[in-house]
Design an enzyme around this catalytic site. Structure first.
Site, PDB file in Angstrom:
ATOM      1  N   HIS A  68       2.745   1.863  -3.282  1.00  0.00           N
ATOM      2  CA  HIS A  68       1.817   2.438  -4.264  1.00  0.00           C
ATOM      3  C   HIS A  68       1.608   3.929  -4.007  1.00  0.00           C
ATOM      4  O   HIS A  68       1.586   4.742  -4.933  1.00  0.00           O
ATOM      5  CB  HIS A  68       0.481   1.689  -4.204  1.00  0.00           C
ATOM      6  CG  HIS A  68      -0.541   2.203  -5.166  1.00  0.00           C
ATOM      7  ND1 HIS A  68      -1.858   2.423  -4.811  1.00  0.00           N
ATOM      8  CD2 HIS A  68      -0.447   2.565  -6.471  1.00  0.00           C
ATOM      9  CE1 HIS A  68      -2.511   2.895  -5.858  1.00  0.00           C
ATOM     10  NE2 HIS A  68      -1.684   2.994  -6.867  1.00  0.00           N
TER      11      HIS A  68
ATOM     12  N   GLU B 201       0.824  -1.206   0.000  1.00  0.00           N
ATOM     13  CA  GLU B 201       0.000   0.000   0.000  1.00  0.00           C
ATOM     14  C   GLU B 201       0.864   1.265   0.000  1.00  0.00           C
ATOM     15  O   GLU B 201       0.625   2.208  -0.761  1.00  0.00           O
ATOM     16  CB  GLU B 201      -0.920  -0.006   1.217  1.00  0.00           C
ATOM     17  CG  GLU B 201      -1.707   1.270   1.441  1.00  0.00           C
ATOM     18  CD  GLU B 201      -2.748   1.549   0.378  1.00  0.00           C
ATOM     19  OE1 GLU B 201      -3.344   2.641   0.423  1.00  0.00           O
ATOM     20  OE2 GLU B 201      -2.941   0.699  -0.520  1.00  0.00           O
TER      21      GLU B 201
ATOM     22  N   HIS C 112      -2.483  -8.417 -16.919  1.00  0.00           N
ATOM     23  CA  HIS C 112      -3.791  -8.196 -17.540  1.00  0.00           C
ATOM     24  C   HIS C 112      -4.219  -6.739 -17.365  1.00  0.00           C
ATOM     25  O   HIS C 112      -4.756  -6.120 -18.287  1.00  0.00           O
ATOM     26  CB  HIS C 112      -4.809  -9.136 -16.905  1.00  0.00           C
ATOM     27  CG  HIS C 112      -6.146  -9.151 -17.586  1.00  0.00           C
ATOM     28  ND1 HIS C 112      -6.307  -9.376 -18.936  1.00  0.00           N
ATOM     29  CD2 HIS C 112      -7.407  -8.957 -17.099  1.00  0.00           C
ATOM     30  CE1 HIS C 112      -7.589  -9.344 -19.242  1.00  0.00           C
ATOM     31  NE2 HIS C 112      -8.273  -9.070 -18.146  1.00  0.00           N
TER      32      HIS C 112
END
Length: 365
Positions: A88, A85, A324
């Protein structure tokens, strides 16, 4: 405009284009880090914002951990969740500084013909994206906010890519008959862009509601082509209650299956639509500078479909799931780039610059 002014204008465009490209590439990193954080269930690894348990980093020492646990007794420190976290957040903060630097540079160099409104808009959007990042934590992963935050990352990437393309501003002309044919296909390209955006939105909603594992088999879902008891009304309820902790999701299994099946159907529609569109484009741009963009878009589409299938077949492996997400951004950008190129060929040919002039002639916008 004298030669000195033209050189200064060209230099300003080149510097800003370089940093806009760096910002766009760094946005891809931030998007991938966001996917990684979500996939390892670390979205609430730090229960507060912007710090972590009131610290600038994840608490490590015994005293810091004891203080953190006292501050948030309902969320004990788990460094394995806190670090994804915070990494990021650090990356997102760095991106914000780059974007603000771009906006400041644009304002300072506005007399030299660089775009101004778009960099300022991106800077404002980054502030909004930061607020969504905060609400993601404070509203405990409320799906609507999580999905909007994910879409905001893709929007930021798209805007920075458009800024980069504007600053580069180079288009090689096509024969007049090819240009008219491409003009007829342009509305279909916009339709394709809308489909990709809708599919990304479906993917964001799937991720926000932890519906990726709702259908563990292929090509059927739970052994059925059209699963019984799918609850679309529940699955796409945009008025879910604010307050519960949504880590792991709150929807019923029937609602999650409805979301997953919708995402699959969206992928099929995108595949069929772009197969026809890219074939039509290929017939018009073959042996022209635009053929590489058609091939690149086709490659991005194929890779994205394969990654989506691999996600289900191998039960959402972390590396495949992150890829993806990244390739979803790649597909979006190839479509945006192709639209830009098609519009550029339909405007006016830009002469090749000589060694002392520049072809960057954007008006401030």
């Amino acid at each position: 405009m004298d030669q000195h002014s033209m050189n200064r204008q060209g230099q300003a465009h080149r510097v800003m284009a370089r940093w806009a490209l760096i910002a766009a590439l760094f946005t891809v990193v931030v998007v991938m880090l966001g996917a990684w954080t979500r996939l390892v269930d670390a979205g609430l690894g730090c229960p507060d914002w912007p710090g972590c348990y009131g610290f600038l980093t994840v608490p490590q020492s015994e005293s810091s951990i004891a203080t953190a646990n006292a501050r948030f007794p309902e969320s004990p420190v788990d460094a394995s969740k806190g670090w994804p976290e915070m990494i990021h957040r650090y990356a997102a903060g760095t991106l914000g500084l780059i974007v603000f630097g771009l906006a400041g540079y644009a304002v300072r160099r506005r007399r030299e013909g660089v775009p101004v409104k778009l960099p300022l808009f991106i800077a404002g959007f980054i502030v909004l994206q930061g607020l969504f990042g905060m609400w993601t934590v404070t509203l405990q992963l409320w799906p609507k906010v999580v999905a909007l935050h994910l879409l905001g990352g893709f929007t930021t990437l798209s805007l920075l890519t458009l800024l980069t393309l504007r600053l580069r501003g180079r288009h090689r002309p096509l024969p007049p008959d090819r240009e008219s044919a491409l003009a007829r296909l342009r509305p279909w390209l916009y339709g394709g862009l809308a489909l990709v955006i809708l599919q990304i939105a479906l993917g964001a909603w799937t991720a926000a509601n932890y519906a990726a594992v709702a259908c563990p088999d292929l090509p059927t879902c739970q052994g059925q082509w059209w699963p019984e008891n799918m609850d679309f009304r529940h699955g796409f309820d945009l008025l879910q209650t604010i307050g519960p902790n949504y880590l792991g999701g709150q929807l019923t299994a029937d609602g999650r299956v409805a979301i997953h099946v919708s995402h699959r159907l969206g992928a099929i529609i995108v595949l069929v639509y772009f197969s026809a569109l890219l074939l039509a484009l290929w017939r018009q741009v073959r042996h022209t500078p635009l053929q590489s963009m058609v091939l690149l878009t086709a490659a991005a589409l194929v890779v994205q479909i394969v990654l989506g299938l691999a996600n289900v077949a191998f039960h959402i492996p972390l590396s495949v799931a992150v890829a993806h997400n990244a390739m979803g951004a790649g597909l979006l950008l190839t479509v945006i780039h192709m639209l830009w190129r098609v519009h550029g060929t339909a405007r006016q040919p830009v002469a090749e610059p000589d060694k002392t002039t520049t072809n960057h002639h954007e008006v401030p916008a």
